[in-house]
Enzyme design. Sequence first.
Site, short mmCIF file in Angstrom:
data_model
loop_
_atom_site.label_atom_id
_atom_site.label_comp_id
_atom_site.label_asym_id
_atom_site.label_seq_id
_atom_site.Cartn_x
_atom_site.Cartn_y
_atom_site.Cartn_z
N TYR A 133 0.87 -1.18 0.00
CA TYR A 133 0.00 0.00 0.00
C TYR A 133 0.90 1.23 0.00
O TYR A 133 1.45 1.61 1.03
CB TYR A 133 -0.90 -0.05 1.23
CG TYR A 133 -1.97 1.02 1.31
CD1 TYR A 133 -2.18 1.94 0.29
CD2 TYR A 133 -2.80 1.09 2.42
CE1 TYR A 133 -3.16 2.91 0.38
CE2 TYR A 133 -3.80 2.05 2.53
CZ TYR A 133 -3.97 2.95 1.51
OH TYR A 133 -4.95 3.90 1.61
N LYS A 161 -1.10 -1.38 -4.28
CA LYS A 161 -2.14 -0.35 -4.30
C LYS A 161 -1.42 0.98 -4.38
O LYS A 161 -0.76 1.41 -3.42
CB LYS A 161 -3.03 -0.42 -3.06
CG LYS A 161 -4.11 0.66 -3.04
CD LYS A 161 -4.92 0.64 -1.76
CE LYS A 161 -5.94 1.77 -1.76
NZ LYS A 161 -6.72 1.84 -0.50
#
Length: 289
Positions: A133, A161
């Site tokens: 992330y 992500k």
Amino acid sequence: MLHGIHVPLVTPFGPDGALDVPSLERLADHVLAEGAAGLVVLATTGEAALLTGDERRTVIATCRKISERYGTPLTVGVGTIGTDESVRQAIDRAADADLLLAVVPYYLRPSDEGVRDHFAAIGAAAGVPLILYNIPYRTGKTLRVETLLGLLATPYVAGIKHCAGAIDADTLTLLAEGRGVLGGDDAFLYPLLHLGAAGGITASANVAPAAFTAMADAVRDGAAPRARELHSALLPLVNALFAEPSPSVIKAVLAERGLIADATVRSPLRPPTAASLTTALERLRVLES
């Protein structure tokens, strides 16, 4: 597993602030029935840092059962400022997860080499693939694109992500040379998909899962006019849903639509203003018209 729209679920609470499991079940079932490729729990949108340990375990178990019913992957958030605690979370949550969403360590701004070692330790302990992330405007840590590509080349990383807040030169390089890139900034999902992103982890898809799925499918299928039409309708909704700190507006819209029973958020988050909710509902009606 890394394709299409994965929905980072909000965590519903009752008016008394307690975890609302029936609403969580209803929402998880709804987004998967509407075509979402998978669920993400214990992410920022789910107010994960504001939950107790027992509540986190209940959220995971609840969404594990629904994911198995649909045959879709469940991604579980892990990670904090330190490596040791992040590893403990990964070990604890991996048994019920198909993937772990592991955030770049925040606030300390470690070196790229320190971040690489951090993820290597989590990956070695977890036994399930990681989605990294990368959200530098929240963590305070901007990783070199070479570091991101190196991490994507490791066997324990399935994807990333990516939330750069823009389509910058590093994003272009990442999409051209990397794999498993998922758009994490909802407003930029459409161009990222056109540039080769595999899909998205899309908070706004709590509210409009079918439309986001249709947009991703249209890009994949080369239906450019349909994809552009959906993007043009979704972008005003996204802007409205993020007019105040997320997920307050998202929860309020879901409560108005009956998908969750109550819009409660936990402190220090606050309920949205009436104007923000009205705007979001109007833009959702336009999308659906």
